[in-house]
Scaffold this motif. Sequence first.
Motif, PDB file in Angstrom:
ATOM      1  N   VAL A   1      11.871   2.655   1.355  1.00  0.00           N
ATOM      2  CA  VAL A   1      11.127   1.874   2.336  1.00  0.00           C
ATOM      3  C   VAL A   1      10.487   0.817   2.120  1.00  0.00           C
ATOM      4  O   VAL A   1      10.240   0.134   3.073  1.00  0.00           O
ATOM      5  N   PRO A   2       9.222   0.413   0.861  1.00  0.00           N
ATOM      6  CA  PRO A   2       8.538  -1.052   0.665  1.00  0.00           C
ATOM      7  C   PRO A   2       9.908  -2.087   0.165  1.00  0.00           C
ATOM      8  O   PRO A   2       9.615  -2.871   0.607  1.00  0.00           O
ATOM      9  N   VAL A   3      10.794  -1.202  -0.178  1.00  0.00           N
ATOM     10  CA  VAL A   3      12.205  -2.680  -0.812  1.00  0.00           C
ATOM     11  C   VAL A   3      12.691  -2.694   0.673  1.00  0.00           C
ATOM     12  O   VAL A   3      12.847  -4.300   0.302  1.00  0.00           O
TER      13      VAL A   3
ATOM     14  N   ALA B   1       0.350  -1.339  -0.365  1.00  0.00           N
ATOM     15  CA  ALA B   1      -0.231   0.011   0.053  1.00  0.00           C
ATOM     16  C   ALA B   1       0.981   1.223  -0.411  1.00  0.00           C
ATOM     17  O   ALA B   1       0.304   2.203  -0.562  1.00  0.00           O
ATOM     18  N   THR B   2       2.161   1.489   1.256  1.00  0.00           N
ATOM     19  CA  THR B   2       3.245   2.395   0.682  1.00  0.00           C
ATOM     20  C   THR B   2       3.436   3.063  -0.067  1.00  0.00           C
ATOM     21  O   THR B   2       3.941   3.863  -1.044  1.00  0.00           O
ATOM     22  N   GLY B   3       3.992   1.732  -1.454  1.00  0.00           N
ATOM     23  CA  GLY B   3       4.643   1.529  -2.387  1.00  0.00           C
ATOM     24  C   GLY B   3       3.341   2.055  -3.320  1.00  0.00           C
ATOM     25  O   GLY B   3       4.214   3.296  -3.981  1.00  0.00           O
ATOM     26  N   MET B   4       2.868   2.213  -3.839  1.00  0.00           N
ATOM     27  CA  MET B   4       1.168   1.788  -5.043  1.00  0.00           C
ATOM     28  C   MET B   4       0.729   3.625  -4.619  1.00  0.00           C
ATOM     29  O   MET B   4       0.255   4.375  -5.665  1.00  0.00           O
ATOM     30  N   ALA B   5       1.028   3.664  -3.227  1.00  0.00           N
ATOM     31  CA  ALA B   5       0.296   5.311  -2.950  1.00  0.00           C
ATOM     32  C   ALA B   5       1.906   6.460  -3.766  1.00  0.00           C
ATOM     33  O   ALA B   5       1.244   7.227  -3.078  1.00  0.00           O
TER      34      ALA B   5
ATOM     35  N   VAL C   1      10.471  -9.737  -6.418  1.00  0.00           N
ATOM     36  CA  VAL C   1       9.787  -9.408  -7.187  1.00  0.00           C
ATOM     37  C   VAL C   1       9.513  -8.106  -6.949  1.00  0.00           C
ATOM     38  O   VAL C   1       9.587  -7.219  -8.192  1.00  0.00           O
ATOM     39  N   ALA C   2       8.917  -8.459  -6.295  1.00  0.00           N
ATOM     40  CA  ALA C   2       7.867  -7.044  -6.254  1.00  0.00           C
ATOM     41  C   ALA C   2       9.351  -5.852  -5.767  1.00  0.00           C
ATOM     42  O   ALA C   2       8.766  -4.501  -5.763  1.00  0.00           O
ATOM     43  N   SER C   3       9.691  -6.640  -4.644  1.00  0.00           N
ATOM     44  CA  SER C   3      11.161  -5.243  -4.571  1.00  0.00           C
ATOM     45  C   SER C   3      11.823  -4.669  -5.570  1.00  0.00           C
ATOM     46  O   SER C   3      12.114  -3.930  -5.950  1.00  0.00           O
ATOM     47  N   LEU C   4      12.606  -5.599  -6.820  1.00  0.00           N
ATOM     48  CA  LEU C   4      12.835  -5.080  -7.302  1.00  0.00           C
ATOM     49  C   LEU C   4      11.870  -4.332  -8.334  1.00  0.00           C
ATOM     50  O   LEU C   4      12.462  -3.518  -8.495  1.00  0.00           O
ATOM     51  N   VAL C   5      10.836  -4.275  -8.664  1.00  0.00           N
ATOM     52  CA  VAL C   5       9.977  -3.884  -9.700  1.00  0.00           C
ATOM     53  C   VAL C   5      10.151  -1.853  -8.692  1.00  0.00           C
ATOM     54  O   VAL C   5      10.109  -0.941  -9.403  1.00  0.00           O
ATOM     55  N   MET C   6       9.435  -1.504  -7.459  1.00  0.00           N
ATOM     56  CA  MET C   6      10.298  -1.055  -6.226  1.00  0.00           C
ATOM     57  C   MET C   6      11.428   0.172  -6.481  1.00  0.00           C
ATOM     58  O   MET C   6      11.474   1.220  -6.876  1.00  0.00           O
ATOM     59  N   ALA C   7      12.433  -0.708  -7.154  1.00  0.00           N
ATOM     60  CA  ALA C   7      13.827  -0.347  -6.815  1.00  0.00           C
ATOM     61  C   ALA C   7      14.171   0.133  -7.815  1.00  0.00           C
ATOM     62  O   ALA C   7      15.046   1.069  -8.081  1.00  0.00           O
ATOM     63  N   LEU C   8      13.845  -0.620  -9.544  1.00  0.00           N
ATOM     64  CA  LEU C   8      13.656   0.276 -10.530  1.00  0.00           C
ATOM     65  C   LEU C   8      12.669   1.176 -10.842  1.00  0.00           C
ATOM     66  O   LEU C   8      13.581   2.462 -11.193  1.00  0.00           O
ATOM     67  N   ALA C   9      11.733   1.388  -9.948  1.00  0.00           N
ATOM     68  CA  ALA C   9      11.144   2.810 -10.028  1.00  0.00           C
ATOM     69  C   ALA C   9      11.460   3.820  -9.337  1.00  0.00           C
ATOM     70  O   ALA C   9      11.114   4.760  -9.812  1.00  0.00           O
ATOM     71  N   SER C  10      12.273   4.057  -7.869  1.00  0.00           N
ATOM     72  CA  SER C  10      13.240   4.630  -7.484  1.00  0.00           C
ATOM     73  C   SER C  10      13.519   5.281  -8.698  1.00  0.00           C
ATOM     74  O   SER C  10      14.264   6.494  -8.070  1.00  0.00           O
TER      75      SER C  10
END
Length: 227
Positions: free
Chosen positions: A124-126, A82-86, A135-144
């Motif tokens: 924070v979510p990563v 939820a935090t990452g998507m927000a 997989v979710a962590s990798l997506v968030m790291a690339l978005a960062s």
Amino acid sequence: MTGSIPPPSTPSTVVHLRPLASPLPVGFLALAGGTFVVAGLQLEWMPPTQGEAVALVLLAFVFPLQAAASVLGFLCRDGVTATGMAVLSGTWLSLALVMLAGPPGSTSKAVGLLLLLSALALWVPVTASGAAKPVASLVMALASLRFLTTGVHELSGAEAWKHTAGVVGLVLAAVALYASFALALEDQRRRPVLPTWRHGAGADAFTGDPPSRIGEVTGEAGVRNQL
């Protein structure tokens, strides 16, 4: 006649769980769409005058889907998702509004600072998710990384950073599409189909026995009396 006094009953908590589908697939699909169209603008696949159209795509497609994914993430008791998507939804909305307000092809130092903050906030979510859901962590790291490179371009105006951000955006779109496909299949088939490399609590929450899936839900936010 003497009778024994029954021991006091131990108070118990009853928590009713509602079945909800995972919001990650739709959130990652929205992320793929947003980063792909912005990358097209940054890599000059379209003229700068198309910036208004790109902003409308972010407003109509990306922001509402990721905002919904954030709300569903909280309802699914997954504060990390939820935090990452927000953070993602708020960042895309801000970028879209500034693109609509400014002249085509312009940069904004205010947007640059926001993007740098968003890039840091996504860790924070990563960090919280870690190896449990790689997989979710990798997506968030690339978005960062995507927000970081775009933020540097907004602050400096350098064309090299704009093109770098576009390339990172294409990589992010591909990884987000894969993650969405893999997680949607996993959720539908109730088992991993494509590799998602879940570990520890992430794997137990999906494939473990019922007690390990529910965990210590009575001590979580929304059930305990204080956050």
